[in-house]
Scaffold this active site. Sequence first.
Site, PDB file in Angstrom:
ATOM      1  NE  ARG A   1      30.633  25.496  19.814  1.00 45.46           N
ATOM      2  CZ  ARG A   1      30.602  24.721  18.717  1.00 45.46           C
ATOM      3  NH1 ARG A   1      29.509  24.098  18.388  1.00 45.46           N
ATOM      4  NH2 ARG A   1      31.675  24.571  17.970  1.00 45.46           N
ATOM      5  CB  THR A   2      31.958  32.393  19.340  1.00 45.67           C
ATOM      6  OG1 THR A   2      32.524  31.448  20.244  1.00 45.67           O
ATOM      7  CG2 THR A   2      32.194  33.792  19.881  1.00 45.67           C
TER       8      THR A   2
ATOM      9  CE  LYS B   1      38.885  42.528  -2.477  1.00 47.46           C
ATOM     10  NZ  LYS B   1      37.865  43.577  -2.717  1.00 47.46           N
TER      11      LYS B   1
ATOM     12  NE  ARG C   1      36.702  32.924  17.814  1.00 47.36           N
ATOM     13  CZ  ARG C   1      36.097  31.831  18.291  1.00 47.36           C
ATOM     14  NH1 ARG C   1      35.943  30.766  17.521  1.00 47.36           N
ATOM     15  NH2 ARG C   1      35.643  31.811  19.517  1.00 47.36           N
TER      16      ARG C   1
ATOM     17  CG  HIS D   1      36.800  32.596  23.727  1.00 49.06           C
ATOM     18  ND1 HIS D   1      35.855  33.547  23.397  1.00 49.06           N
ATOM     19  CD2 HIS D   1      36.401  31.453  23.117  1.00 49.06           C
ATOM     20  CE1 HIS D   1      34.932  33.004  22.625  1.00 49.06           C
ATOM     21  NE2 HIS D   1      35.245  31.732  22.443  1.00 49.06           N
TER      22      HIS D   1
END
Length: 303
Positions: free
Chosen positions: A51-52, A80, A101, A129
Amino acid sequence: MRHLMNPLDFTVEELDRLFDLADDIEKNPGKYKDVCRGKKIATCFYEPSTRTRLSFESAMINLGGGVLGFSDADSSSASKGESVSDTIRVISCFADICAIRHPKEGAAMVAAQKSSIPVINAGDGGHQHPTQTLTDLLTIRALKGRLDHFTIGLCGDLKFGRTVHSLINALSRYENIHFIFISPEELRIPDYIIEMLKEKNISYEEVIKLEDCIDQLDLLYMTRVQRERFFNEEDYVRLKDFYILDKEKMKLAREDMLVLHPLPRVNEISVEVDDDPRAVYFKQVQYGVYVRMALILTLLELV
């Protein structure tokens, strides 16, 4: 240049303007279809999301802009060993704004400190959030007509749930909000949230059974028990089905109570509830696109 790390980064007055803009976007989408032409958003997701991430990308596309980024750490240079601060410096050369995120608390703040473009915290660990909180607030305002004078029950994983922590902090600035925290002992709201409410003299209570308080609620905010936040599978299995909202429990609720959920849902809300007009969690998703469009325009100073 401005970033969004925490829902409290915007004053109540600034939030009102942001939500007014989101309302106008909902009503007049054609007015905004080319505002971000030539602009790009980078969605840097070190943690899975549907969703986000797609909401941010949809928001930018709706504004006429472009999208680039990655959907998990393994497909980025983090695999890496590249640091977040180095990644954001590189991303700043490609994009005009970034949504990040990350599973580690504070990672978005590190990115913001090193970035030459606006950075939006799209979730950092169990911490914050903020754009989900903006989505929640817009949904409540749009469907209830206000952001004050109501009782809200927050149910489920209140210990690790970043959406819950952000929403409580945001709502604590509005008048006459009464919180009811519904959770098992193991997933109770953190002490720092309780201390904040006491300092601000905001009323709250803690209960274990949803049935004991559902008839008092104007809003019920359900959350899932998050497997990814647990240190062992045994505790997760023991608690994952502690709350299941079904038709029988909904019969105890007020006719105008709204059920919200940040999603994804597992089984804490029975699918039989989806057809109840009080269930608005899929409407929340749409409001999330409008508020992210408004946020992008605001941080890029295009309005």
